[in-house]
Design a protein around this motif. Structure first.
Motif, PDB file in Angstrom:
ATOM      1  N   LEU A 322      15.631  10.197  11.842  1.00  0.00           N
ATOM      2  CA  LEU A 322      14.361  10.218  11.127  1.00  0.00           C
ATOM      3  C   LEU A 322      14.024   8.855  10.533  1.00  0.00           C
ATOM      4  N   THR A 323      15.042   8.071  10.193  1.00  0.00           N
ATOM      5  CA  THR A 323      14.805   6.695   9.749  1.00  0.00           C
ATOM      6  C   THR A 323      14.185   5.876  10.874  1.00  0.00           C
ATOM      7  N   GLU A 324      14.697   6.064  12.088  1.00  0.00           N
ATOM      8  CA  GLU A 324      14.144   5.358  13.246  1.00  0.00           C
ATOM      9  C   GLU A 324      12.734   5.831  13.555  1.00  0.00           C
ATOM     10  N   VAL A 325      12.513   7.140  13.571  1.00  0.00           N
ATOM     11  CA  VAL A 325      11.180   7.663  13.892  1.00  0.00           C
ATOM     12  C   VAL A 325      10.154   7.176  12.871  1.00  0.00           C
ATOM     13  N   SER A 326      10.590   6.946  11.637  1.00  0.00           N
ATOM     14  CA  SER A 326       9.674   6.467  10.599  1.00  0.00           C
ATOM     15  C   SER A 326       9.148   5.065  10.896  1.00  0.00           C
ATOM     16  N   ARG A 327       9.796   4.346  11.785  1.00  0.00           N
ATOM     17  CA  ARG A 327       9.309   3.012  12.177  1.00  0.00           C
ATOM     18  C   ARG A 327       8.078   3.095  13.062  1.00  0.00           C
ATOM     19  N   TYR A 328       7.834   4.261  13.637  1.00  0.00           N
ATOM     20  CA  TYR A 328       6.706   4.431  14.549  1.00  0.00           C
ATOM     21  C   TYR A 328       5.458   4.722  13.719  1.00  0.00           C
ATOM     22  N   ASP A 329       4.892   3.672  13.145  1.00  0.00           N
ATOM     23  CA  ASP A 329       3.793   3.772  12.187  1.00  0.00           C
ATOM     24  C   ASP A 329       2.807   2.641  12.479  1.00  0.00           C
ATOM     25  N   VAL A 330       1.575   3.000  12.783  1.00  0.00           N
ATOM     26  CA  VAL A 330       0.586   2.009  13.195  1.00  0.00           C
ATOM     27  C   VAL A 330      -0.206   1.446  12.010  1.00  0.00           C
ATOM     28  N   THR A 331       0.048   1.933  10.807  1.00  0.00           N
ATOM     29  CA  THR A 331      -0.770   1.578   9.644  1.00  0.00           C
ATOM     30  C   THR A 331      -0.888   0.063   9.444  1.00  0.00           C
ATOM     31  N   ALA A 332       0.229  -0.639   9.525  1.00  0.00           N
ATOM     32  CA  ALA A 332       0.233  -2.061   9.173  1.00  0.00           C
ATOM     33  C   ALA A 332      -0.445  -2.947  10.210  1.00  0.00           C
ATOM     34  N   VAL A 333      -0.663  -2.434  11.431  1.00  0.00           N
ATOM     35  CA  VAL A 333      -1.231  -3.283  12.479  1.00  0.00           C
ATOM     36  C   VAL A 333      -2.582  -2.783  12.979  1.00  0.00           C
ATOM     37  N   ALA A 334      -3.066  -1.676  12.451  1.00  0.00           N
ATOM     38  CA  ALA A 334      -4.319  -1.101  12.962  1.00  0.00           C
ATOM     39  C   ALA A 334      -5.495  -2.055  12.809  1.00  0.00           C
ATOM     40  N   ASP A 335      -5.455  -2.932  11.788  1.00  0.00           N
ATOM     41  CA  ASP A 335      -6.584  -3.845  11.572  1.00  0.00           C
ATOM     42  C   ASP A 335      -6.671  -4.933  12.643  1.00  0.00           C
ATOM     43  N   ARG A 336      -5.682  -4.993  13.531  1.00  0.00           N
ATOM     44  CA  ARG A 336      -5.717  -5.982  14.613  1.00  0.00           C
ATOM     45  C   ARG A 336      -6.371  -5.424  15.884  1.00  0.00           C
ATOM     46  N   ILE A 337      -6.692  -4.166  15.890  1.00  0.00           N
ATOM     47  CA  ILE A 337      -7.200  -3.529  17.112  1.00  0.00           C
ATOM     48  C   ILE A 337      -8.685  -3.830  17.263  1.00  0.00           C
ATOM     49  N   THR A 338      -9.038  -4.485  18.358  1.00  0.00           N
ATOM     50  CA  THR A 338     -10.442  -4.809  18.645  1.00  0.00           C
ATOM     51  C   THR A 338     -10.945  -4.114  19.903  1.00  0.00           C
ATOM     52  N   THR A 339     -10.060  -3.539  20.683  1.00  0.00           N
ATOM     53  CA  THR A 339     -10.439  -2.840  21.911  1.00  0.00           C
ATOM     54  C   THR A 339     -11.182  -1.549  21.567  1.00  0.00           C
ATOM     55  N   PRO A 340     -12.282  -1.241  22.243  1.00  0.00           N
ATOM     56  CA  PRO A 340     -12.939   0.052  22.024  1.00  0.00           C
ATOM     57  C   PRO A 340     -11.953   1.194  22.264  1.00  0.00           C
ATOM     58  N   LEU A 341     -11.852   2.103  21.286  1.00  0.00           N
ATOM     59  CA  LEU A 341     -10.857   3.165  21.350  1.00  0.00           C
ATOM     60  C   LEU A 341     -11.509   4.519  21.086  1.00  0.00           C
ATOM     61  N   LEU A 342     -11.336   5.441  22.007  1.00  0.00           N
ATOM     62  CA  LEU A 342     -11.757   6.823  21.820  1.00  0.00           C
ATOM     63  C   LEU A 342     -10.550   7.620  21.348  1.00  0.00           C
ATOM     64  N   ILE A 343     -10.758   8.407  20.299  1.00  0.00           N
ATOM     65  CA  ILE A 343      -9.694   9.218  19.715  1.00  0.00           C
ATOM     66  C   ILE A 343     -10.110  10.681  19.781  1.00  0.00           C
TER      67      ILE A 343
END
Length: 405
Positions: A322-343
């Protein structure tokens, strides 16, 4: 975890969901509705051993019939049979960790699954091309599938699998509808996925840009790739991997996260509950591991699900996992995303409820949030039985973003 629905195919939540996925794959030949419903009815009590055996036997029967068709030169019947056999084997493998007896049964079925899927792709028109994508000091296995009649520079869809689904499901969910619309499709196994896990023992990694960048490099070195029209679409846990990769890899023209995921570990805590989370947050590794292992020993069904989901990380200690899985977090880098993204944001999302909207709000660039509702029959994680609606909304959006002026 619960999945809101008006009817259930299985007492076990995961098996009920897998039945819905199989029914959704009927649209592109990944299953036959009658075969799915008959098999699901025979294992409706949620027993993992019976689930594995029933679907594996259906896969074997289907493959045997496909082999007879191939021997008689009946190409279409053989091709269709190989795909259904691969899909049923993938459905069986969901219960791999509930199987008693010889440890090699799931591994053997996985090899058969890939053999059957390979035969299907080779029987397509045009035949798919097996490829090896340079990746560090090794390669990632995959397939390039051209659309019927495709020529010249083509738009290309990179189809990114999730945490544990078979590649045959990625084909029916993303690859087949893309090829039908004139896209070249790249299917591949990344670290921790399918053959990279079962055959090579390579685990997941959180920094997925180190996967998508080599994949993009590979495509750009291929003749016939239109560098301005490369799309990336991911299902399930790839709803994290796609935005993570986009934060660093900016040659992708448009992308899809189905659904949006911010923190992968949230799906684990929904099942484990606040008390175990509090114990983990206390940092008491030994006590946490002891409590969780005791709980798994008392609940074989939960233990099977835990081991199936934990396997791609390659970590034995629950605390460390669970410590490892907790590293899978996009919060800190989301502001770098410029590609059009459909969610996508389906009703009844039971792994990452609320994450699609959270990811959408984090994005600074072009974005679209697409709702799928229970009233439309397109609810639940990855819209298992709303495939036509998914394809219409998602691929129309992709087409708009990949159309050249």
């Amino acid at each position: 975890m619960t999945c809101p629905s008006r009817s259930r195919f299985n007492e076990d939540v995961q098996f009920d969901y897998e039945t819905r996925l199989a029914l959704g794959s009927v649209r592109h030949g990944g299953a036959d509705a009658g075969e799915v419903l008959a098999t699901a009815a025979a294992v409706a009590d949620g027993d993992g051993e019976r689930w594995f055996t029933a679907w594996a036997e259906l896969a074997a029967r289907t493959a045997e019939r496909a082999g007879h068709s191939a021997a008689e030169g009946r190409t279409v019947s053989a091709r269709d049979g190989w795909l259904r056999a691969a899909g049923y084997a993938g459905t069986a493998l969901v219960a791999a960790d509930a199987v008693a007896g010889p440890a090699g049964r799931p591994a053997e079925l996985f090899r058969e699954h890939r053999t059957w899927f390979d035969r299907f792709l080779r029987a397509c028109d045009p035949p798919a091309e097996p490829v090896s994508i340079p990746y560090g000091d090794t390669t990632l296995p995959g397939y390039l599938v051209d659309p019927p009649g495709g020529s010249g520079p083509l738009p290309t869809l990179i189809a990114n699998n999730g945490s544990d689904g078979p590649l045959s499901s990625v084909w029916t969910m993303l690859g087949a509808p893309a090829a039908a619309r004139g896209y070249r499709v790249l299917l591949f196994d990344g670290p921790g996925q399918q053959s990279m896990l079962f055959d090579r023992g390579v685990p997941f990694r959180p920094d997925w840009e180190h996967v998508i960048t080599p994949v993009t490099d590979f495509l750009l070195a291929r003749p016939g790739t239109d560098a301005r029209r490369i799309a990336l679409a991911g299902v399930s846990q790839a709803g994290y991997w796609v935005p993570r990769a986009l934060a660093f890899e900016h040659r992708i023209a448009a992308a899809v996260a189905d659904p949006g995921v911010v923190r992968v570990v949230d799906s684990w805590w929904h099942q484990l509950g606040p008390e175990l989370r509090g114990l983990w947050e206390s940092g008491d590794r030994d006590t946490f591991d002891g409590v969780l292992r005791e709980g798994l020993a008392q609940d074989p069904a939960l233990a099977a699900t835990w081991h199936w989901r934990a396997r791609p990380y390659g970590i034995d200690s629950p605390f460390d996992l669970l410590t490892e899985v907790s590293r899978y977090d996009v919060t800190a880098v989301a502001d770098r995303i410029t590609t059009p993204l459909l969610i996508t944001d389906p009703d009844g999302e039971h792994f990452w409820p609320g994450a699609a909207r959270e990811l959408y709000d984090l994005l600074p660039g072009p974005k679209r949030l697409v709702r799928f509702t229970e009233e439309e029959g397109a609810h639940l994680h990855c819209e298992p039985m709303g495939r036509a609606l998914f394809e219409q909304r998602v691929f129309d959006w992709l087409d708009d973003h990949l159309t050249l002026p």
